[in-house]
Design an enzyme around this catalytic site. Structure first.
Site, short mmCIF file in Angstrom:
data_model
loop_
_atom_site.label_atom_id
_atom_site.label_comp_id
_atom_site.label_asym_id
_atom_site.label_seq_id
_atom_site.Cartn_x
_atom_site.Cartn_y
_atom_site.Cartn_z
N ASP A 142 0.82 -1.21 0.00
CA ASP A 142 0.00 0.00 0.00
C ASP A 142 0.85 1.26 0.00
O ASP A 142 0.43 2.30 -0.49
CB ASP A 142 -0.92 0.01 1.23
CG ASP A 142 -1.87 -1.16 1.23
OD1 ASP A 142 -1.83 -1.95 0.26
OD2 ASP A 142 -2.65 -1.30 2.19
N CYS A 185 -1.26 -7.84 -1.12
CA CYS A 185 -1.28 -6.67 -0.23
C CYS A 185 -0.15 -6.72 0.79
O CYS A 185 0.49 -5.71 1.06
CB CYS A 185 -2.57 -6.62 0.57
SG CYS A 185 -4.07 -6.78 -0.35
N HIS A 225 -7.59 0.26 -3.63
CA HIS A 225 -6.53 -0.62 -4.11
C HIS A 225 -7.07 -1.55 -5.20
O HIS A 225 -8.18 -2.05 -5.12
CB HIS A 225 -5.89 -1.43 -2.98
CG HIS A 225 -5.47 -0.54 -1.85
ND1 HIS A 225 -5.41 -0.94 -0.56
CD2 HIS A 225 -5.10 0.78 -1.84
CE1 HIS A 225 -5.01 0.07 0.21
NE2 HIS A 225 -4.83 1.13 -0.56
N ASP A 254 -5.72 -4.41 -6.30
CA ASP A 254 -5.20 -5.77 -6.38
C ASP A 254 -6.14 -6.86 -5.87
O ASP A 254 -5.73 -7.99 -5.65
CB ASP A 254 -3.82 -5.88 -5.73
CG ASP A 254 -3.80 -5.39 -4.29
OD1 ASP A 254 -4.85 -4.92 -3.80
OD2 ASP A 254 -2.73 -5.46 -3.65
N ASP A 282 -2.42 5.81 -2.90
CA ASP A 282 -1.82 4.67 -2.22
C ASP A 282 -1.16 3.84 -3.31
O ASP A 282 -1.69 3.73 -4.42
CB ASP A 282 -2.89 3.81 -1.53
CG ASP A 282 -3.38 4.41 -0.22
OD1 ASP A 282 -3.08 5.58 0.07
OD2 ASP A 282 -4.10 3.69 0.51
N1 ARG Z 1 -9.84 -3.54 -3.11
C1 ARG Z 1 -10.03 -4.54 -2.11
C2 ARG Z 1 -11.41 -4.46 -1.52
O1 ARG Z 1 -12.15 -3.56 -1.79
C3 ARG Z 1 -9.01 -4.49 -1.03
C4 ARG Z 1 -7.66 -4.75 -1.53
C5 ARG Z 1 -6.67 -4.53 -0.47
N2 ARG Z 1 -5.41 -4.39 -1.09
C6 ARG Z 1 -4.32 -3.94 -0.48
N3 ARG Z 1 -3.23 -3.81 -1.19
N4 ARG Z 1 -4.34 -3.62 0.79
O2 ARG Z 1 -11.76 -5.30 -0.77
#
Ligand code: ARG
Length: 385
Positions: free
Chosen positions: A114, A361, A252, A254, A202
């Protein structure tokens, strides 16, 4: 770790251009000394107003996550000879204070993804976008400083440090989601950050693929942040602002978009890529195959985990043929093995999910083999570079 006298010295310590070249060195986060997520506007939005200040994390929960992480470390180190680096421990029950605001505590430092993006030989340190994460990158500095010193080819930069005063946030955005009110905002691609405020992002909003960077705008990245990335990196990368449809929690990229190898992308059936970019990616000159992630098995997140069930998509590639997937995600594992010919390494990680996410993550690849390449012939043609 002493990187100066390691023998034989790798030619590059900091080198990573995509998500799938052979992995050599990575950071793995540290959930110990985590604390409950503090109350501020973005965390209230993200948690639908369920976070409460001073809710200490259960030590038992932390220990379960530590166990998952230690197991992941052993697999990477001993089965794949990957060098693992750890951040400093930091006690998140400490308060923080800047000239403009203060918070009684912070959250955790289990997600190096992040706060940093490795763009080739450059460590890009994210300004972050939520106050509780303002200083979070600092736990990685000791190790990064050694790597940066040892690799004279590397760079380390960050945008102007945001003041994160109130004008960064769009307080009109609904904290609750009564009558699915957020859908109206999602339809307009309007989120919680003011787009004209100082640049914030981020690092986990950046998905790397050689010459192309897909950067999501949403709860953690504003338009000015993307503009900053374009100005700094636009002559080395093609930067695509990435919006996902129906995304009422765009935080994010990913767990919504996964590149499994050049030419193969997994997308989220509930949050498809907005049509204009999708058409470009799917342009036949590119010859990419896109497929939708199967319904996750781990579909009910534990209390205090603010990520969605699509963490199933948050995999970590060891190379183009080998990928780490959460052990219970059988439909995804079968699909990757049987349809796409991957070697899947199933690893227990569900108990670590509440510390910010999954394998991608909670890690940050510092070194992968390989050089910068273009994987999108259509973009070569239209960008003419
Ligand atoms: N976008 C994902 C969600 O809405 C969370 C991803 C978390 N990624 C991270 N690199 N902390 O659930």
């Amino acid at each position: 770790m002493n990187y100066f006298f390691q023998t034989p010295p790798p030619t590059r310590f900091i080198n990573s251009w995509n998500e799938t070249d052979p992995l050599r060195t990575l950071f793995i986060g540290n959930p110990s000394k985590s604390y409950g997520i503090p109350v501020e506007f973005p965390t209230r939005v993200r948690s639908y107003n369920t976070c409460i200040n001073n809710n200490k994390m259960e030590e038992q929960q932390i220990q379960k996550a530590v166990k998952c992480i230690n197991n992941l470390i052993d697999i990477l180190k001993y089965d794949y000879s990957i060098q693992v680096i750890r951040p400093d421990t930091y006690d998140h029950s400490n308060s923080i204070k800047t000239p403009g605001w203060e918070l009684t505590n912070t959250n955790e430092n289990s997600c190096p993804r992040d706060t940093f993006s490795i763009l080739g030989n450059t460590i890009l340190e994210a300004p972050m976008s939520w106050r509780c994460r303002y200083f979070e990158s600092q736990v990685y500095h000791n190790e990064l400083l050694q790597l940066w010193r040892a690799d004279r080819n590397s760079r380390w930069i960050q945008p102007p440090k945001s003041a994160m005063t109130d004008n960064l946030y769009n307080f009109d955005y609904p904290i609750y989601n009564n009558n699915n009110e957020r859908q109206h905002y999602a339809n307009k691609y309007t989120y919680i950050l003011n787009n004209n405020a100082e640049p914030v992002f981020d690092a986990a909003d950046i998905l790397r693929c050689g010459k192309d960077l897909f950067v999501q705008r949403g709860f953690t990245t504003n338009k000015t942040g993307i503009e900053w990335i374009k100005r700094e990196f636009g002559n080395q990368f093609r930067i695509h602002e990435t919006l996902l449809e129906n995304n009422t929690t765009p935080t994010h990229l990913d767990a919504e978009l996964t590149i499994l190898r050049p030419g193969l992308m997994m997308t989220c059936p509930e949050k498809p890529i907005k049509d204009d970019l999708l058409r470009q990616i799917k342009n036949e000159e590119n010859d990419w195959e896109l497929f939708e992630a199967p319904e996750p098995v781990n579909h009910k997140m534990v209390d205090g985990c603010y990520s969605s069930k699509w963490l199933s998509m948050n995999v970590l590639s060891i190379d183009e043929n080998t990928v780490i997937v959460e052990k219970k995600e059988k439909p995804l594992i079968d699909l990757l093995e049987n349809t796409y010919g991957f070697q899947v390494v199933p690893v227990d990680f569900f108990d670590a999910y509440m510390f910010g996410g999954g394998f991608h993550c909670q890690t940050l690849d510092i070194c992968r083999d390989g050089t910068q390449k273009s994987y999108f012939p259509y973009f070569d043609r239209i960008y003419n570079k």
